[in-house]
Design an enzyme around this catalytic site. Sequence first.
Site, PDB file in Angstrom:
ATOM      1  N   LYS A  60       0.807  -1.204   0.000  1.00  0.00           N
ATOM      2  CA  LYS A  60       0.000   0.000   0.000  1.00  0.00           C
ATOM      3  C   LYS A  60       0.851   1.271   0.000  1.00  0.00           C
ATOM      4  CE  LYS A  60      -2.947  -2.377   3.298  1.00  0.00           C
ATOM      5  NZ  LYS A  60      -3.348  -2.359   4.720  1.00  0.00           N
ATOM      6  N   GLY A  61       2.108   1.144   0.419  1.00  0.00           N
ATOM      7  CA  GLY A  61       2.924   2.326   0.714  1.00  0.00           C
ATOM      8  C   GLY A  61       3.035   3.349  -0.404  1.00  0.00           C
ATOM      9  N   GLU A 116       7.604   3.149  -6.466  1.00  0.00           N
ATOM     10  CA  GLU A 116       7.854   2.525  -5.162  1.00  0.00           C
ATOM     11  C   GLU A 116       8.009   3.600  -4.086  1.00  0.00           C
ATOM     12  OE1 GLU A 116       7.406   0.148  -3.502  1.00  0.00           O
ATOM     13  OE2 GLU A 116       9.104  -1.070  -2.901  1.00  0.00           O
ATOM     14  N   ASP A 120      14.621  -0.171   0.261  1.00  0.00           N
ATOM     15  CA  ASP A 120      15.356  -0.466   1.482  1.00  0.00           C
ATOM     16  C   ASP A 120      16.394  -1.543   1.147  1.00  0.00           C
ATOM     17  OD1 ASP A 120      15.327   0.032   4.430  1.00  0.00           O
ATOM     18  OD2 ASP A 120      14.732  -2.072   4.556  1.00  0.00           O
ATOM     19  N   LYS A 148      17.179   4.275   0.534  1.00  0.00           N
ATOM     20  CA  LYS A 148      18.117   4.120   1.657  1.00  0.00           C
ATOM     21  C   LYS A 148      19.248   3.222   1.177  1.00  0.00           C
ATOM     22  CE  LYS A 148      14.641   3.794   5.333  1.00  0.00           C
ATOM     23  NZ  LYS A 148      14.153   2.895   6.384  1.00  0.00           N
ATOM     24  N   PHE A 169      13.985   5.093  10.373  1.00  0.00           N
ATOM     25  CA  PHE A 169      12.652   4.598  10.044  1.00  0.00           C
ATOM     26  C   PHE A 169      11.717   5.793   9.887  1.00  0.00           C
ATOM     27  CE2 PHE A 169       8.579   2.605  10.167  1.00  0.00           C
ATOM     28  CZ  PHE A 169       8.800   1.452   9.427  1.00  0.00           C
ATOM     29  N   VAL A 170      11.198   5.960   8.676  1.00  0.00           N
ATOM     30  CA  VAL A 170      10.376   7.132   8.383  1.00  0.00           C
ATOM     31  C   VAL A 170       8.927   6.733   8.096  1.00  0.00           C
ATOM     32  CG1 VAL A 170      12.279   8.571   7.562  1.00  0.00           C
ATOM     33  CG2 VAL A 170      11.092   7.070   5.945  1.00  0.00           C
ATOM     34  N   ASP A 176       4.094   3.583   6.426  1.00  0.00           N
ATOM     35  CA  ASP A 176       3.465   3.272   7.707  1.00  0.00           C
ATOM     36  C   ASP A 176       4.434   2.660   8.708  1.00  0.00           C
ATOM     37  OD1 ASP A 176       3.737   0.754   6.234  1.00  0.00           O
ATOM     38  OD2 ASP A 176       2.552  -0.122   7.845  1.00  0.00           O
ATOM     39  N   ARG A 182       0.208   6.703   7.656  1.00  0.00           N
ATOM     40  CA  ARG A 182       0.256   6.842   6.190  1.00  0.00           C
ATOM     41  C   ARG A 182      -0.296   8.194   5.745  1.00  0.00           C
ATOM     42  NH1 ARG A 182       1.475   1.804   3.972  1.00  0.00           N
ATOM     43  NH2 ARG A 182       0.574  -0.030   4.980  1.00  0.00           N
TER      44      ARG A 182
HETATM   45  P1  IMP Z   1      12.777  -4.072   0.826  1.00  0.00           P
HETATM   46  O1  IMP Z   1      13.439  -3.073  -0.097  1.00  0.00           O
HETATM   47  O2  IMP Z   1      12.416  -5.360   0.169  1.00  0.00           O
HETATM   48  O3  IMP Z   1      13.566  -4.288   2.085  1.00  0.00           O
HETATM   49  O4  IMP Z   1      11.373  -3.535   1.320  1.00  0.00           O
HETATM   50  C1  IMP Z   1      11.009  -2.221   1.217  1.00  0.00           C
HETATM   51  C2  IMP Z   1       9.702  -2.092   1.944  1.00  0.00           C
HETATM   52  O5  IMP Z   1       9.939  -2.023   3.348  1.00  0.00           O
HETATM   53  C3  IMP Z   1       9.022  -0.783   1.572  1.00  0.00           C
HETATM   54  O6  IMP Z   1       8.159  -0.931   0.477  1.00  0.00           O
HETATM   55  C4  IMP Z   1       8.301  -0.437   2.854  1.00  0.00           C
HETATM   56  O7  IMP Z   1       7.045  -1.072   2.875  1.00  0.00           O
HETATM   57  C5  IMP Z   1       9.163  -1.035   3.950  1.00  0.00           C
HETATM   58  N1  IMP Z   1      10.051  -0.009   4.556  1.00  0.00           N
HETATM   59  C6  IMP Z   1      11.393   0.075   4.468  1.00  0.00           C
HETATM   60  N2  IMP Z   1      11.872   1.134   5.133  1.00  0.00           N
HETATM   61  C7  IMP Z   1      10.795   1.763   5.656  1.00  0.00           C
HETATM   62  C8  IMP Z   1      10.630   2.957   6.452  1.00  0.00           C
HETATM   63  O8  IMP Z   1      11.573   3.681   6.822  1.00  0.00           O
HETATM   64  N3  IMP Z   1       9.361   3.258   6.795  1.00  0.00           N
HETATM   65  C9  IMP Z   1       8.278   2.522   6.421  1.00  0.00           C
HETATM   66  N4  IMP Z   1       8.377   1.413   5.670  1.00  0.00           N
HETATM   67  C10 IMP Z   1       9.630   1.020   5.298  1.00  0.00           C
HETATM   68 MG    MG Z   2       5.198  -1.162   3.891  1.00  0.00          MG
END
Ligand code: IMP
Ligand code: MG
Length: 196
Positions: A60-61, A116, A120, A148, A169-170, A176, A182
Amino acid sequence: MQVIFIFAGEFAMCPMPELEKDISGVLITEEQIREKVAELGKQITKDYEGKKLLVISILKGAVVFMSDLIRQIDLDTEIDFMVVSSYGSGTKSTNSLNIRLDLSRPLDGCHVLIAEDVLDSGNTLSKVKNMLLQRQPASLKICAFLDKPSRRTTPIDVDYRGFVIPDEFVVGYGLDYDEKYRNLPYIGILDRRVYE
Ligand code: IMP
Ligand code: MG
């Protein structure tokens, strides 16, 4: 007839004490977000000139970012959504990606742009990318609102990037913590006491 003018600036000033009590600082303001999204939209419009675009958001982000971004893109644009969950962290293949809601159409011949919220580790997005590439789109690019890079474990090419941020963590602007925050209109740093 009465004409009511609503200034965006007034909403920006609107306090949200219920959410803001958990925010230790504002990382990116509404104004900065607006400027950046306009910049991204302009660049995308230029790069895809004469083409039809399909913007995909992984729920959903990214929904808030996507809805702002598409309104800055002056192209024939469609949107679609996916819900995925990723199993495990060390697995390498795309079959560890669980598709909980799939796209409503095939991708053959489409110019696809994934919007996106935050990149992360890169694990989820690289799996999604591989899976979508198998559907043979005409092109596939990634537009990440936040990045990040210090957290990356799976290398991934990002074509459009809003802001590079530190390892904090934002929340807000779609992001969220436990489904909350959100609807905060800016990117805030979540106070550590909330999750520690
Ligand atoms: P990754 O890149 O597979 O580790 O996952 C990224 C997902 O982790 C993002 O789509 C977010 O849903 C979540 N995420 C990573 N960092 C944050 C943050 O700082 N705040 C909120 N959600 C985060
Ligand atoms: Mg998320």
